[in-house]
Design a protein around this motif. Structure first.
Motif, mmCIF file in Angstrom:
data_model
loop_
_atom_site.group_PDB
_atom_site.id
_atom_site.type_symbol
_atom_site.label_atom_id
_atom_site.label_comp_id
_atom_site.label_asym_id
_atom_site.label_seq_id
_atom_site.Cartn_x
_atom_site.Cartn_y
_atom_site.Cartn_z
ATOM 1 N N SER A 71 10.377 0.794 1.030
ATOM 2 C CA SER A 71 10.034 1.088 2.420
ATOM 3 C C SER A 71 11.143 1.884 3.111
ATOM 4 O O SER A 71 10.887 2.894 3.771
ATOM 5 N N HIS A 72 12.402 1.433 2.940
ATOM 6 C CA HIS A 72 13.520 2.139 3.572
ATOM 7 C C HIS A 72 13.654 3.563 3.024
ATOM 8 O O HIS A 72 14.003 4.492 3.756
ATOM 9 N N ASN B 266 3.616 8.970 4.767
ATOM 10 C CA ASN B 266 4.798 8.197 4.377
ATOM 11 C C ASN B 266 5.141 7.123 5.402
ATOM 12 O O ASN B 266 5.524 6.007 5.045
ATOM 13 N N PHE B 267 4.997 7.447 6.685
ATOM 14 C CA PHE B 267 5.317 6.483 7.734
ATOM 15 C C PHE B 267 4.398 5.263 7.650
ATOM 16 O O PHE B 267 4.854 4.119 7.706
ATOM 17 N N GLY B 268 3.098 5.504 7.508
ATOM 18 C CA GLY B 268 2.150 4.393 7.402
ATOM 19 C C GLY B 268 2.418 3.538 6.186
ATOM 20 O O GLY B 268 2.393 2.300 6.253
ATOM 21 N N HIS C 151 9.710 -11.709 0.701
ATOM 22 C CA HIS C 151 11.106 -11.686 0.252
ATOM 23 C C HIS C 151 11.277 -10.820 -0.997
ATOM 24 O O HIS C 151 11.888 -11.229 -1.984
ATOM 25 N N SER C 152 10.728 -9.613 -0.941
ATOM 26 C CA SER C 152 10.815 -8.690 -2.074
ATOM 27 C C SER C 152 11.761 -7.546 -1.748
ATOM 28 O O SER C 152 11.450 -6.682 -0.918
ATOM 29 N N ILE C 153 12.937 -7.528 -2.384
ATOM 30 C CA ILE C 153 13.900 -6.449 -2.145
ATOM 31 C C ILE C 153 13.367 -5.124 -2.681
ATOM 32 O O ILE C 153 13.692 -4.049 -2.166
ATOM 33 N N THR C 154 12.508 -5.171 -3.692
ATOM 34 C CA THR C 154 11.928 -3.949 -4.241
ATOM 35 C C THR C 154 11.059 -3.249 -3.203
ATOM 36 O O THR C 154 11.183 -2.035 -2.979
ATOM 37 N N LEU D 182 7.290 -2.477 4.237
ATOM 38 C CA LEU D 182 8.331 -3.266 4.888
ATOM 39 C C LEU D 182 7.788 -4.621 5.322
ATOM 40 O O LEU D 182 8.452 -5.652 5.141
ATOM 41 N N ARG D 183 6.592 -4.633 5.885
ATOM 42 C CA ARG D 183 5.977 -5.892 6.312
ATOM 43 C C ARG D 183 5.767 -6.818 5.117
ATOM 44 O O ARG D 183 6.088 -8.011 5.170
#
Length: 303
Positions: free
Chosen positions: A148-149, A125-127, A140-143, A133-134
């Motif tokens: 990621s969050h 999950n971390f990877g 510029h994708s909020i999805t 997120l990157r």
């Protein structure tokens, strides 16, 4: 970059969710820990959210059409809103299960193997979260950012659960397991609320991020002087796209061509700095009183 290619990140999230569900469910079955069960349930929510994200990214990548002249970018806000709601749903389920176990403690079994499996799932999950997120920030994708969050919340949840299960083994206090699970529920509730809040803000046409708004105003300010001014700046963000309108005032004796050439240079500079922008400029004579009637449209600190 073609926006449709972003769906590959959603497929990555789906694959990671399926794998972590299998690992965390195995960890729960081995140990009987309600904390690990809560972790597995959240991964199930991750899978649903990833599927929703795939659909939203597919829709958002569609070009403008007769019924959607400005494109389909806002579909991403619906996706992140659904994800926030799913997180809250998972929190309720975790809290319910934890309260039952709190009043009816159960011993844990095969803790070592179970924790090893859970750690492996957390690393996956971390990877995945870092990759999403990157990509989300770059495009510029909020999805992708919301996904990621969510995954990072899952990672920290897993860390808390692992610590809790370890504490049970060391102390023998069985009540620690459901208490940790309740803390997990509280943590992901906060995450869900934040994601839903951001989605609602986007659907309400919030202004550009502060950094990009400052960049835009700085470019406009470089054109000030020699009788040139600007006002009535309005901005809004729609997922990956920016929409901006601004009034540019020039000396009244200028020709139409002179004003048009100025706007062409101005728009080129702004689009170079903010490629994802849809820009509308309006030319007005500086010495015409009617040009000042729309100053109230200004939503910036511009004097």
């Amino acid at each position: 970059m073609d926006r449709s290619s972003l769906t590959r990140f959603a497929w990555l999230s789906i694959g990671a969710a399926v794998l972590t569900i299998a690992l965390k469910t195995t960890a729960y079955l081995l140990t009987g820990s309600v904390g690990l069960l809560s972790d597995a349930l959240e991964s199930g929510i991750n899978l649903i959210a990833a599927v929703v994200a795939l659909g939203a990214l597919t829709i958002a990548a569609r070009p403008p059409d007769d019924e959607h002249n400005f494109g389909h970018d806002k579909a991403e806000y619906f996706s992140s809103g659904v994800e926030g709601a799913l997180i809250l749903f998972a929190a309720v389920g975790i809290a319910y299960t934890s309260l039952q176990r709190l009043f009816n403690p159960q011993p844990l079994e095969q803790v070592g193997i179970g924790l090893f499996v859970s750690v492996a799932a957390s690393l996956i999950n971390f990877g995945t979260a870092r990759i999403l997120l990157r990509a989300g920030k770059l495009h510029h994708s909020i999805t992708l950012e919301a996904d990621s969050h969510h995954l990072m919340t899952d990672v920290w949840t897993s860390v808390g659960v692992i610590v809790g299960v370890g504490a049970v083994v060391v102390t023998g206090w069985l009540w620690l397991d459901p208490v940790i699970a309740l803390l997990v529920a509280a943590n992901i509730t906060w995450s869900g609320v934040q994601i839903m809040r951001r989605s609602a803000t986007g659907l309400m046409d919030s202004v550009l991020p502060a950094e990009d708004l400052h960049r835009l105003q700085s470019i406009l300010d470089t054109y000030r002087g020699n009788g040139i001014e600007w006002h009535a700046l309005r901005t809004r963000q729609s997922a990956s796209r920016y929409f901006v309108s601004v009034h540019v005032l020039v000396p009244g004796e200028w020709t139409v061509k002179s004003g048009h050439d100025l706007l062409e240079r101005l728009e080129r500079d702004i689009r170079h700095a903010l490629p994802q922008i849809t820009l509308v400029t309006h030319l007005e004579p500086l010495n015409d009183p009617a040009a000042l009637e729309d100053v109230a449209l200004d939503r910036t600190d511009n004097p």
